[in-house]
Design a protein around this motif. Structure first.
Motif, PDB file in Angstrom:
ATOM      1  N   GLU C  31      34.448  30.220   2.613  1.00 17.27           N
ATOM      2  CA  GLU C  31      32.898  28.971   2.977  1.00 17.27           C
ATOM      3  C   GLU C  31      32.813  29.344   4.259  1.00 17.27           C
ATOM      4  O   GLU C  31      32.152  27.810   4.958  1.00 17.27           O
ATOM      5  CB  GLU C  31      33.186  27.508   2.564  1.00 17.27           C
ATOM      6  CG  GLU C  31      34.605  27.294   3.540  1.00 17.27           C
ATOM      7  CD  GLU C  31      35.181  25.847   2.820  1.00 17.27           C
ATOM      8  OE1 GLU C  31      35.179  25.285   1.174  1.00 17.27           O
ATOM      9  OE2 GLU C  31      34.469  24.491   3.484  1.00 17.27           O
TER      10      GLU C  31
ATOM     11  N   VAL D  91      22.508  32.071  -1.916  1.00 13.09           N
ATOM     12  CA  VAL D  91      22.242  31.304  -1.586  1.00 13.09           C
ATOM     13  C   VAL D  91      23.253  29.988  -2.022  1.00 13.09           C
ATOM     14  O   VAL D  91      23.259  28.988  -1.597  1.00 13.09           O
ATOM     15  CB  VAL D  91      21.773  30.395  -0.036  1.00 13.09           C
ATOM     16  CG1 VAL D  91      21.473  31.206   1.331  1.00 13.09           C
ATOM     17  CG2 VAL D  91      20.484  29.991  -0.309  1.00 13.09           C
ATOM     18  N   TRP D  94      26.360  30.919  -2.910  1.00 14.11           N
ATOM     19  CA  TRP D  94      27.486  30.754  -2.140  1.00 14.11           C
ATOM     20  C   TRP D  94      27.776  28.946  -2.064  1.00 14.11           C
ATOM     21  O   TRP D  94      28.823  28.891  -2.296  1.00 14.11           O
ATOM     22  CB  TRP D  94      26.573  30.838  -0.955  1.00 14.11           C
ATOM     23  CG  TRP D  94      28.093  31.682   0.017  1.00 14.11           C
ATOM     24  CD1 TRP D  94      28.965  31.760  -0.064  1.00 14.11           C
ATOM     25  CD2 TRP D  94      28.326  31.575   1.607  1.00 14.11           C
ATOM     26  NE1 TRP D  94      30.085  31.985   0.890  1.00 14.11           N
ATOM     27  CE2 TRP D  94      29.737  31.253   1.804  1.00 14.11           C
ATOM     28  CE3 TRP D  94      27.518  30.725   2.084  1.00 14.11           C
ATOM     29  CZ2 TRP D  94      29.483  31.429   3.397  1.00 14.11           C
ATOM     30  CZ3 TRP D  94      27.416  31.159   4.320  1.00 14.11           C
ATOM     31  CH2 TRP D  94      28.608  30.967   4.877  1.00 14.11           C
ATOM     32  N   MET D  95      26.314  28.635  -2.053  1.00 12.67           N
ATOM     33  CA  MET D  95      26.704  26.722  -1.921  1.00 12.67           C
ATOM     34  C   MET D  95      27.840  26.711  -3.448  1.00 12.67           C
ATOM     35  O   MET D  95      28.717  25.572  -2.898  1.00 12.67           O
ATOM     36  CB  MET D  95      25.760  26.748  -1.968  1.00 12.67           C
ATOM     37  CG  MET D  95      25.474  24.836  -1.552  1.00 12.67           C
ATOM     38  SD  MET D  95      23.738  23.944  -1.123  1.00 12.67           S
ATOM     39  CE  MET D  95      23.104  23.968  -2.898  1.00 12.67           C
ATOM     40  N   PRO D 104      28.321  26.793   4.291  1.00 10.35           N
ATOM     41  CA  PRO D 104      27.005  26.899   2.999  1.00 10.35           C
ATOM     42  C   PRO D 104      26.191  26.274   2.577  1.00 10.35           C
ATOM     43  O   PRO D 104      24.665  26.756   2.221  1.00 10.35           O
ATOM     44  CB  PRO D 104      28.138  27.032   1.788  1.00 10.35           C
ATOM     45  CG  PRO D 104      29.300  27.738   2.054  1.00 10.35           C
ATOM     46  CD  PRO D 104      29.053  26.749   3.292  1.00 10.35           C
ATOM     47  N   TYR D 108      21.611  27.241   2.649  1.00 10.69           N
ATOM     48  CA  TYR D 108      20.456  27.222   2.059  1.00 10.69           C
ATOM     49  C   TYR D 108      19.627  26.607   2.765  1.00 10.69           C
ATOM     50  O   TYR D 108      18.120  27.209   2.560  1.00 10.69           O
ATOM     51  CB  TYR D 108      21.459  26.035   0.990  1.00 10.69           C
ATOM     52  CG  TYR D 108      20.914  26.017  -0.357  1.00 10.69           C
ATOM     53  CD1 TYR D 108      20.831  26.782  -1.556  1.00 10.69           C
ATOM     54  CD2 TYR D 108      19.863  25.108  -0.598  1.00 10.69           C
ATOM     55  CE1 TYR D 108      20.018  26.019  -2.232  1.00 10.69           C
ATOM     56  CE2 TYR D 108      19.145  24.191  -1.632  1.00 10.69           C
ATOM     57  CZ  TYR D 108      19.209  25.292  -2.410  1.00 10.69           C
ATOM     58  OH  TYR D 108      18.698  25.453  -3.464  1.00 10.69           O
TER      59      TYR D 108
END
Lengths: 205, 205, 205, 205
Positions: C31, D91, D94-95, D104, D108
């Motif tokens: 992360e 994104v 990933w978030m 992340p 975003y």
């Protein structure tokens, strides 16, 4: 113009949803016929979801054909419907991978139920804009299919806890109910057009 | 209007099918030319399926160009065709991964056969709606390509059990038969339009 | 009508190609910002290919805007172009994963070269149908960009064996050459339309 | 014609972006309800991004509805917007995978900010072509939503370093601001059309 773009966007999303489901049918390792055997529950769930998405496309198509004006609520009600339909590949994959196990089969019905509610909300938003006396309102009439389907989905969700085979049969039954062509809207459009033609033919003096 | 949306949806599905096949061409590890070598059967099967989907798009395009009215049966016959075509990425991947082994090569032919039958059913549904004397019915005429292809697919499926190279050659042959431009429908449309023009030119008094 | 469907299908395929490339940008584990660092060559190759596909869409759009009639050769020349463009996600992924190594960078140029040739063939097929004096033929004129690009691709492919950084710079250079708006076709369309307007304004008696 | 194709291509890209996000919702192993639990952050981020893409489609739709002429700058400004939107699935994934971790969640917001800037640039390019007195320029007016959103994104990016929950709430807040229907453009179109109708009704002499 506005209606065209709503249809084009919905067609795009539905076409992609219907096609990415096939990505869940992963190419098996092994070149013999038996390599395909473990895929049959996924294939079965693919066929079922293809049917449902085909039915949604078909009904959406007819409903918008009878729609004359679009507003902001209709745009958002349509996106809301597409949201629930976009989850169909996920629940299809989960149900297929787990050979129609209890929880995945119940969840599949849950998504179908929420999509059915979203469709009904879209229908209401469209009727509200076109007016109670519009061609669409007359065409839909009592809408018994639209009322029976959610009830059957709820029965299927509950029975998935006992025996998911019952749920699966109910999903198939609902699909078949819708597959029988729904001539209501087609008939009403034809009637309206003929009415217009008749009026146009009447002597004006 | 109705026809436009049928075309748009079919175009969407065909465009996605043709493009997600390329996802089966997985990016190889290794940066040398030989890293690409193991991919050639997948690439070959990709080219073959691209050709077939191109032919289907082309023929579908011409057939609907000559179509005037759409009904519920045509919508479903079209979805039925799209269903079999949606399985092409799967069988393409399986055949490519297994270097044209017997069973995958036979199954590829099976999907082509079912797609051909679905196309024929769609054609019949359209002709039934337009009438036996319609432009489309005249344009299709004896339809020798449409009759020869399923027969060749069956030969290819049977021969895949003996030697899949024969099947592969037959698939290529059928593609080439269709690639030779089919001027029937184009010619018939031109004829009809010229006929209309001639009638319009005729003195009316 | 025919032209519309050719455009719609091409738009669909181009939209999918441009979007599935992003699937090669795999979500990293971890992360922190440094988890993104290894992705930069893939991101760079994504940006480059996005530019190229944007240029192709733009030019395709302008070319078909100036096209009046479609025939079978144009349909197939268009599918041929889409075939080479469909390989761009693959070579983009390979070049990105291998940090612009020699062979992948050269192959990227090879696909660009073949797409450029396919575009030229499509252009010729369209001009042949519209006639040498058509708006499109006049608009394209000497087509220096169309002639210089393949030459630069060949230089880039050869130099990839020595230093792929040179190739990468050439790919960027070609993209920038095309990004500078090509007003030729726009200007010619405007001229033709104004000509038509002027003729319409002329007193007819 | 040109506008139609710009809309069709944008619809295609947006439809694909909105749908491939669902591929990040990977089918879990295990058939029990708790197998779904680890997916909730991904599901939440999916819902958020679906909302944002729906808002973009909606606004894009309205903006182009009020657009009369397209030029090269508008085409490229549109592709620029689509580029940033195409990064949203990345994104989002990933978030979601990192349970709204600091970096992340900040990234975003960064992509949302760049997409907002790209949208503003597209709006400016369109207004420049239509003229300061055009229907669109009047409809947009002070554009407070368009000005407040980037400011809120910047606040969210900064606060992600302290507490990503604040950022997440801000993203939701901005989405809700836009969800409240923006009747400006709809109203202005109606006004213009009524104006035209009134003028047409006026006796001409």
């Amino acid at each position: 113009m506005t209606k065209n773009r709503l249809e084009a966007f919905s067609d795009g999303v539905l076409a992609i949803i219907i096609t990415i489901m096939v990505l869940e049918l992963k190419v098996p390792h092994g070149e013999e016929m038996q390599a395909l055997l473990p895929l049959w529950p996924r294939f079965l769930s693919y066929v079922l979801s293809f049917l449902y998405l085909g039915i949604y496309w078909n009904n959406h198509h007819h409903m918008l054909h009878a729609t004359e004006r679009i507003n902001g609520s209709i745009l958002w009600a349509n996106l809301h419907l597409l949201f629930w339909l976009s989850l169909i590949p996920f629940v299809t994959g989960w149900m297929g991978e787990n050979h129609f196990a209890k929880v995945p089969t119940g969840l599949y019905g849950g998504v179908l139920l929420l999509a059915a509610i979203a469709y009904w909300m879209l229908q209401q938003a469209i009727i509200r804009e076109q007016g109670r006396d519009s061609m669409l309102a007359r065409a839909i009439g009592k809408d018994w299919k639209g009322k029976v389907s959610p009830a059957l989905y709820i029965v299927a969700i509950v029975s998935s806890l006992l025996n998911p085979a019952i749920s699966g049969s109910i999903y198939l039954l609902v699909a078949l109910i819708w597959l029988i062509p729904d001539r209501r809207i087609e008939r009403e459009i034809k009637k309206t057009e003929q009415g217009a033609a008749t009026n146009a033919d009447k002597p004006r003096g």
